[in-house]
Design a protein around this motif. Sequence first.
Motif, short mmCIF file in Angstrom:
data_model
loop_
_atom_site.label_atom_id
_atom_site.label_comp_id
_atom_site.label_asym_id
_atom_site.label_seq_id
_atom_site.Cartn_x
_atom_site.Cartn_y
_atom_site.Cartn_z
N CYS A 123 -7.95 8.50 -4.77
CA CYS A 123 -6.58 8.00 -4.87
C CYS A 123 -5.76 8.78 -5.89
O CYS A 123 -4.53 8.85 -5.78
CB CYS A 123 -6.57 6.51 -5.21
N VAL A 124 -6.42 9.37 -6.88
CA VAL A 124 -5.69 10.26 -7.79
C VAL A 124 -5.20 11.47 -7.02
O VAL A 124 -4.08 11.96 -7.22
CB VAL A 124 -6.60 10.68 -8.97
N LEU A 196 -4.85 2.69 -8.61
CA LEU A 196 -3.97 3.29 -7.60
C LEU A 196 -4.32 2.78 -6.21
O LEU A 196 -3.43 2.53 -5.39
CB LEU A 196 -4.08 4.81 -7.65
N SER A 197 -5.62 2.67 -5.93
CA SER A 197 -6.04 2.17 -4.63
C SER A 197 -5.46 0.78 -4.37
O SER A 197 -4.93 0.49 -3.29
CB SER A 197 -7.57 2.13 -4.55
N GLN A 198 -5.55 -0.09 -5.38
CA GLN A 198 -5.04 -1.45 -5.23
C GLN A 198 -3.52 -1.44 -5.07
O GLN A 198 -2.97 -2.13 -4.20
CB GLN A 198 -5.45 -2.28 -6.46
N ILE A 200 -1.44 1.11 -4.14
CA ILE A 200 -0.99 1.78 -2.92
C ILE A 200 -1.21 0.86 -1.72
O ILE A 200 -0.36 0.72 -0.85
CB ILE A 200 -1.73 3.12 -2.72
N GLY A 201 -2.40 0.23 -1.67
CA GLY A 201 -2.67 -0.69 -0.56
C GLY A 201 -1.72 -1.87 -0.54
O GLY A 201 -1.25 -2.29 0.52
N ALA A 202 -1.39 -2.42 -1.74
CA ALA A 202 -0.50 -3.58 -1.81
C ALA A 202 0.92 -3.22 -1.42
O ALA A 202 1.63 -4.02 -0.80
CB ALA A 202 -0.53 -4.16 -3.23
N ASN A 203 1.37 -2.01 -1.77
CA ASN A 203 2.76 -1.63 -1.51
C ASN A 203 2.98 -1.03 -0.12
O ASN A 203 4.03 -1.22 0.48
CB ASN A 203 3.22 -0.62 -2.57
N PHE A 204 2.00 -0.29 0.37
CA PHE A 204 2.21 0.44 1.61
C PHE A 204 1.22 0.08 2.71
O PHE A 204 1.32 0.59 3.82
CB PHE A 204 2.12 1.95 1.36
N GLY A 205 0.25 -0.79 2.40
CA GLY A 205 -0.76 -1.15 3.39
C GLY A 205 -1.95 -0.21 3.33
O GLY A 205 -1.85 0.90 2.82
N PRO A 206 -3.10 -0.63 3.87
CA PRO A 206 -4.32 0.20 3.82
C PRO A 206 -4.15 1.54 4.50
O PRO A 206 -4.79 2.52 4.12
CB PRO A 206 -5.36 -0.67 4.56
N SER A 207 -3.28 1.63 5.52
CA SER A 207 -3.13 2.88 6.25
C SER A 207 -2.56 3.99 5.38
O SER A 207 -2.69 5.17 5.70
CB SER A 207 -2.22 2.68 7.47
#
Length: 349
Positions: A123-124, A196-198, A200-207
Amino acid sequence: MVEPLAGFTPAPGSEGFAESLLSRPDRAAVFLMLLDDTEASTLISRLQPHELERLGAAMVALGEVDQTGMTEALADFVSEAQREVIPARDRAGDVRVLLERTLGLAKAESMMQRIAPDVQPFCVEVARWLAPAVLVRLIGDEHPQMIAALLLLIDPEPAAAVLSALPAPVQTEVIERIARAGPISRQAASTIDALLSQRIGANFGPSALLLGGPQEAANLINRAAGEVRGTVLPAIAERDAPLAAAIEDKLFTFEMLLALDPMAMGRLLRDVDSAQLVDALKGLTEEERTPFLAAMSSRAADGIRDEIELRGRIAKKDVVAAQRAIVEVAKALAAAGEIIMGSGDGDFV
């Protein structure tokens, strides 16, 4: 002795054998039967129908296979492997993908830290491609120490842009921590990666954490010079027709129609159903509608505007369906050479 499969010509003997006992399909069948069911299924899933039919026929026709036959099959595999080269590019990335599929994200990351401690956290790496404004939104409320560590892990220019967007008091604390910082530990990098993983997933979805796919492939083809589309897609279609179709479907977007010149737009509109056009334009801003309306007479354009207003609310899926239908009309006209979409470097674009 195992008899060669009827209908197949035995290949020249493998190194170390005076003569071949098995045909090439026979040897492939024996090799497959030496694998466990999961491994065999994985290989079979990659075969084309005609390849699977040939291999299946060989497996059914084979009788008992002795040690000599098995040895010949393995020797043939080794001989073929000696001709190939396994590329070293992004080996760590390939290993990560394999581990994620088998172990899951958490265990895969832990294992990667053991076997490749110098590899940048996933994710970095993704963060290095995000716009500074997006990064500020993701980590702007974190502790200055966390922000400082992230800025040290990404490139200087976006890091400076992120710093500029932070409140002045936070800027001071971040710079102070950067100035005092030593080497970033693997544990700290992993903590940032998890954060970042958490986020990014929360803001933009897992995709958002998925790289590649038909759309990315189509984007590259659209930007490539020469006849890339005419060369690449037919070759992919021979191995995976559904994948080639998925890429081709993404090659042509409704947004590409906005760049059509007035003459091409006028030709397109002659073949477009007016109801579909109203639905398609309903999802656009007034500025985005301009290329369509400018290709009509003033009276026709006013009529379309009135119909859009009278249409009321419309489901997004209906807008997308209407736009997709118009794209299909444009593709047919481009294939016939009546309009040009994009740069004009290929059959369609």
